[in-house]
Structure formats: C-alpha cells, structure tokens
Design a protein around this motif. Structure first.
Motif, PDB file in Angstrom:
ATOM      1  N   ASN A  98       0.775  -1.244   0.000  1.00  0.00           N
ATOM      2  CA  ASN A  98       0.000   0.000   0.000  1.00  0.00           C
ATOM      3  C   ASN A  98       0.804   1.290   0.000  1.00  0.00           C
ATOM      4  O   ASN A  98       0.222   2.359  -0.154  1.00  0.00           O
ATOM      5  CB  ASN A  98      -0.953   0.004   1.207  1.00  0.00           C
ATOM      6  N   SER A 145     -14.037  -3.487   5.795  1.00  0.00           N
ATOM      7  CA  SER A 145     -13.566  -2.876   4.556  1.00  0.00           C
ATOM      8  C   SER A 145     -12.149  -3.397   4.332  1.00  0.00           C
ATOM      9  O   SER A 145     -11.558  -4.002   5.227  1.00  0.00           O
ATOM     10  CB  SER A 145     -13.558  -1.353   4.675  1.00  0.00           C
ATOM     11  N   THR A 146     -11.615  -3.173   3.138  1.00  0.00           N
ATOM     12  CA  THR A 146     -10.256  -3.647   2.873  1.00  0.00           C
ATOM     13  C   THR A 146      -9.270  -2.718   3.588  1.00  0.00           C
ATOM     14  O   THR A 146      -9.587  -1.550   3.835  1.00  0.00           O
ATOM     15  CB  THR A 146      -9.952  -3.622   1.363  1.00  0.00           C
ATOM     16  N   ARG A 157      -6.810  -1.337   2.326  1.00  0.00           N
ATOM     17  CA  ARG A 157      -6.537  -0.230   1.403  1.00  0.00           C
ATOM     18  C   ARG A 157      -7.555   0.905   1.591  1.00  0.00           C
ATOM     19  O   ARG A 157      -7.199   2.077   1.668  1.00  0.00           O
ATOM     20  CB  ARG A 157      -6.593  -0.769  -0.035  1.00  0.00           C
ATOM     21  N   THR A 158      -8.848   0.559   1.667  1.00  0.00           N
ATOM     22  CA  THR A 158      -9.888   1.567   1.863  1.00  0.00           C
ATOM     23  C   THR A 158      -9.701   2.267   3.203  1.00  0.00           C
ATOM     24  O   THR A 158      -9.816   3.488   3.300  1.00  0.00           O
ATOM     25  CB  THR A 158     -11.280   0.902   1.807  1.00  0.00           C
ATOM     26  N   GLY A 181      -8.836   6.226   3.846  1.00  0.00           N
ATOM     27  CA  GLY A 181      -9.673   7.048   4.732  1.00  0.00           C
ATOM     28  C   GLY A 181      -8.810   7.825   5.717  1.00  0.00           C
ATOM     29  O   GLY A 181      -9.045   9.011   5.973  1.00  0.00           O
ATOM     30  N   GLU A 201     -10.629   4.052  -8.755  1.00  0.00           N
ATOM     31  CA  GLU A 201     -11.388   3.500  -7.618  1.00  0.00           C
ATOM     32  C   GLU A 201     -12.893   3.448  -7.935  1.00  0.00           C
ATOM     33  O   GLU A 201     -13.421   4.317  -8.640  1.00  0.00           O
ATOM     34  CB  GLU A 201     -11.181   4.365  -6.370  1.00  0.00           C
ATOM     35  N   ASP A 258     -18.230   2.668  -4.610  1.00  0.00           N
ATOM     36  CA  ASP A 258     -18.372   2.177  -3.231  1.00  0.00           C
ATOM     37  C   ASP A 258     -17.129   2.465  -2.407  1.00  0.00           C
ATOM     38  O   ASP A 258     -17.204   2.910  -1.266  1.00  0.00           O
ATOM     39  CB  ASP A 258     -18.628   0.661  -3.229  1.00  0.00           C
ATOM     40  N   SER A 259     -15.985   2.197  -3.018  1.00  0.00           N
ATOM     41  CA  SER A 259     -14.724   2.413  -2.327  1.00  0.00           C
ATOM     42  C   SER A 259     -14.530   3.901  -2.015  1.00  0.00           C
ATOM     43  O   SER A 259     -14.129   4.269  -0.905  1.00  0.00           O
ATOM     44  CB  SER A 259     -13.597   1.881  -3.216  1.00  0.00           C
ATOM     45  N   ASN A 298     -16.630   4.971   0.920  1.00  0.00           N
ATOM     46  CA  ASN A 298     -16.048   4.536   2.198  1.00  0.00           C
ATOM     47  C   ASN A 298     -14.877   5.401   2.605  1.00  0.00           C
ATOM     48  O   ASN A 298     -14.732   5.775   3.767  1.00  0.00           O
ATOM     49  CB  ASN A 298     -15.579   3.078   2.097  1.00  0.00           C
ATOM     50  N   ILE A 299     -14.016   5.708   1.642  1.00  0.00           N
ATOM     51  CA  ILE A 299     -12.813   6.492   1.940  1.00  0.00           C
ATOM     52  C   ILE A 299     -13.191   7.894   2.424  1.00  0.00           C
ATOM     53  O   ILE A 299     -12.652   8.399   3.412  1.00  0.00           O
ATOM     54  CB  ILE A 299     -11.903   6.577   0.684  1.00  0.00           C
TER      55      ILE A 299
END
Lengths: 189, 77
Positions: A25, A65-66, A68-69, A73, A150, A153-154, A157-158
């Motif tokens: 990441n 969430s992943t 990454r997300t 964030g 991206e 949805d992602s 979330n972020i």
C-alpha cells in the motif's frame, strides 16, 4: 475468509502482516499524496503517519472494509491536518524560493523569472494550479477516480459520504478544473 | 441553447453516474450520438487523460517502504 485472517494478523501486529501491508500500500498512498499536491518529503511523512495511525487503530479493524480503503480514509483525514499545518510554511517557502530564484549563478539580481518555471510543462503547471483550487475531498475523489480508477463504493467509504454526495463532489471537481483550464489556456482540447 | 436532456446527460457524465442506475443507459446512448454534448464529453475525457499524464507516472517507492517499515518495527522506547 482471507481478509478476516489478514485483519486478525494485523490486530496481533505480526511483523510479516505489517510488512505485507506496507509493501502493498505504500506506492498507492504515496502517489495519492503527490496527487494531492504535497511535496515528496511531505508525502513520505504523510504515508508514515497513515501507517502509524492504522496500527494504532488496528485493534478496532475487523476487516469489514479492505485495509486499502481504511488506509485511504486515514490519508484523507491526515492530509487535511497536514495541509493546515503546512499553510504558513508554504507561503514562507514560496517567498524564499522566489527571492533566491531572482539571483543568478554569480549572485547578481536577475530580472528574469526563475528558470525552473520554464522547465515545467504548461499542462502540468496549469493542472496542478487549478487542482489547488479544489477542496480536499474534491481533489482526492478526482485523483482516486481518474488516476487510480477506484469504484464508487470504495470512494464513498474512503471519504465517508453517500453516493449522492460523491456525485456532487465529482461533478464540482471536474467542472472547477474544466472551467479553470478553459480560462487559462482555452481548456482541454 | 442546449436541450434539457443534454444538461442532464452531461451532469450525469461529470458525476460519474453512468455506471449504473435506471437512467444510465439512456444517458449513455444520448451522449453517444449527441452533437451538442460532444465538446463537453471530449473536455472531460481530456481532463482525465491530463490527470493520468501528470499524476500517473509511477515512482519506485521501495526506499520509502523501507523507511516506513523501519519506523513501524522500531521497538517502543
């Protein structure tokens, strides 16, 4: 299932899980920070802060969430703080850089602008200047959608926004940039 | 003056709302043939291309990763 195991490993702070997290990441986070307009040194500091904050929050990370997300964030929140902190320094740095740039190699005052300005491509200058007029959420949303690709949805979330809000953010970001570029050099052709 | 459908279709394009939803197909079809919407569509596409050109090039971040890992693995003092 794999995500749940990975989340458990991260909560337990297993070195191999942390190394995997960092290796996978760092690049996207670092490039996103550069895309947000930070200098390389600030981008690196930001990325370090993001991972430190992630590990502090790891006991609460359940893998819904992943990683990454979750990391993006944190980047979004940290970048706003760092920008506020850097605001004074940036204005001082700009004055210093401009002042230094007006002296030639012999230390003589030069009426010409610094050569560095001519080295930057016109497009890069204009796009980065125009992106400076965007708010933090608009800039990150635009960068993550256009450069990182991206999903909606992602991004929701972020940024912690609804799909409707995200649409407004993207609409404003794209149109602000389009208007700004159009005003400066006739717009993207 | 652009027809109202163009205004809605261009807005949906800028919002990224053409992926799904009841009107997405309708707007995508409109944007595909509409002469008046074409310059706007072209500008947004050019904007995305420019962003990828400016911010897209990847840098080697191995050294950054190593420094981050060194900081994270440091035993608490």
């Amino acid at each position: 299932m794999e995500d749940v195991v990975a989340a458990a490993d991260l909560r337990a702070r297993r070195p191999e899980a942390i190394e995997r997290l960092v290796r996978e990441n760092t690049a996207p986070l670092f490039h996103a920070a550069l895309g947000l307009g930070f200098r390389e040194s600030d981008a690196e500091e930001l990325v370090q802060d993001v991972f430190v904050a992630f590990l502090e929050a790891a006991p609460r990370f359940e893998g819904h969430s992943t990683p990454r997300t979750f990391l993006f964030g944190i980047l979004y929140n940290k970048s706003s703080n760092l920008r506020r902190r850097r605001l004074k320094e940036v204005s001082e740095d700009e004055v210093d850089a401009r002042y230094d740039g007006r002296f030639n190699a012999w230390g003589i005052w030069s009426p010409k602008p610094p050569e560095q300005a001519a080295l930057d491509s016109e497009l890069k200058t204009h796009l980065e200047e125009c992106a400076g007029g965007l708010s933090e959420d608009q800039r990150l949303a635009f960068y993550l959608r256009e450069v990182e690709g991206e999903s909606t949805d992602s991004l929701c979330n972020i940024l912690g926004v609804s799909g409707t809000n995200l649409r407004v953010i993207l609409f404003r970001a794209r149109n602000k940039l389009r208007d700004c570029l159009e005003a400066r050099w006739g717009g993207p052709r | 003056m652009k027809a109202p459908i163009c205004r809605h279709a261009c807005r949906a394009l800028a919002e990224g709302a053409l992926e799904s939803g009841p009107q997405a197909l309708f707007f995508r079809f409109h944007l595909w043939y509409c002469w008046y919407c074409w310059p706007y569509k072209r500008q947004l596409r050019a904007l995305g291309d420019a962003a990828r050109e400016v911010w897209g090039p990847r840098r080697d971040t191995r050294a950054v990763e190593d420094r981050v890992l060194a900081q994270l693995m440091r035993p608490p003092s």
